[in-house]
Write an enzyme that holds these catalytic residues in place. Structure first.
Site, short mmCIF file in Angstrom:
data_model
loop_
_atom_site.label_atom_id
_atom_site.label_comp_id
_atom_site.label_asym_id
_atom_site.label_seq_id
_atom_site.Cartn_x
_atom_site.Cartn_y
_atom_site.Cartn_z
N ARG A 116 -2.22 -5.92 -8.32
CA ARG A 116 -1.08 -6.80 -8.06
C ARG A 116 -0.91 -7.84 -9.15
NH1 ARG A 116 -3.27 -7.49 -2.10
NH2 ARG A 116 -5.10 -7.16 -3.39
N LYS A 130 -16.79 -6.80 7.43
CA LYS A 130 -15.52 -7.48 7.16
C LYS A 130 -14.82 -8.04 8.40
CE LYS A 130 -13.30 -6.73 2.76
NZ LYS A 130 -12.13 -6.21 2.08
N HIS A 137 0.85 -1.21 0.00
CA HIS A 137 0.00 0.00 0.00
C HIS A 137 0.88 1.26 0.00
CE1 HIS A 137 -3.05 -2.65 2.33
NE2 HIS A 137 -3.60 -2.42 1.16
N SER A 160 -2.71 -7.57 3.06
CA SER A 160 -2.93 -7.46 4.51
C SER A 160 -3.24 -8.83 5.09
CB SER A 160 -4.09 -6.50 4.80
OG SER A 160 -3.81 -5.23 4.30
#
Ligand code: ADP
Length: 174
Positions: A102, A53, A29, A140
């Protein structure tokens, strides 16, 4: 529509929003943040307050960690939002979204998201920045998985995040 927008008393300023969960912020990030901060006049990193989440870090913790990791970047602002992204963007008078890509696996979801936002508000443009290859595997979730088992995350996250992960999971061999 010209993507050069006008905000307040600074006409022509290019304001971009980089939205995400950032649970927690990783070096991947940060790589996008540093590069985007060079392209746009102002970059708002906006933490999504998404209750569905079940995040490891609270929104306050995530924004604080982001703030610490970006305090050397004068044109980067840290904020959070719980509204629909386009409503938040309208509030901020911003028309530009930054997202990171990515791998091909990111593409389908990101395309769906960008197309939806464009459908909801045709003035919104999404800019994709490809990941620096050394961070292309980093997420993450991977960081949390390693930290949970006390593995080393020192090269994956900034020092304040490493400390915060230790606070959540205990130090072990981290
Ligand atoms: P979200 O839950 O919205 O995907 P994330 O915090 O996981 O939020 O990611 C926010 C944005 O940052 C997404 O566009 C994601 O593709 C991008 N991103 C995440 N990790 C990396 C990385 N290692 N390199 C480049 N971009 C990344």
């Amino acid at each position: 529509m010209n993507p050069i927008i006008e905000i307040g008393d600074q006409p022509g300023l290019r304001v971009a929003v980089y939205p995400g969960s950032f649970d927690p912020v990783t070096n991947g990030h940060l790589d996008i943040i540093h590069r985007a901060a060079k392209v746009f006049d102002k970059l708002i990193v906006a933490v999504l307050n998404n209750t569905s989440k079940n995040p490891l870090f609270s929104v306050e913790e995530r924004t604080e960690l982001l703030w610490q990791a970006t305090r050397d970047l004068p044109n980067v602002e840290i904020d959070s939002f719980r509204d629909l992204l386009i409503n938040y963007m309208k509030q901020k008078n911003a028309h530009l979204i930054v997202r990171g890509l990515r791998a091909v696996s990111d593409f389908e979801y990101e395309l769906q998201l960008a197309s939806t936002n464009r459908k909801l508000c045709e003035d919104i443009e999404t800019f994709f920045m490809t990941s620096t290859p050394k961070y292309s595997y980093l997420s993450s979730s991977i960081v949390k998985e390693i930290a949970r088992f006390h593995g080393p995350v020192v090269d994956l996250v900034p020092p304040e995040v490493e400390r915060a992960l230790r606070g959540k999971y205990g130090s072990g061999s981290l």
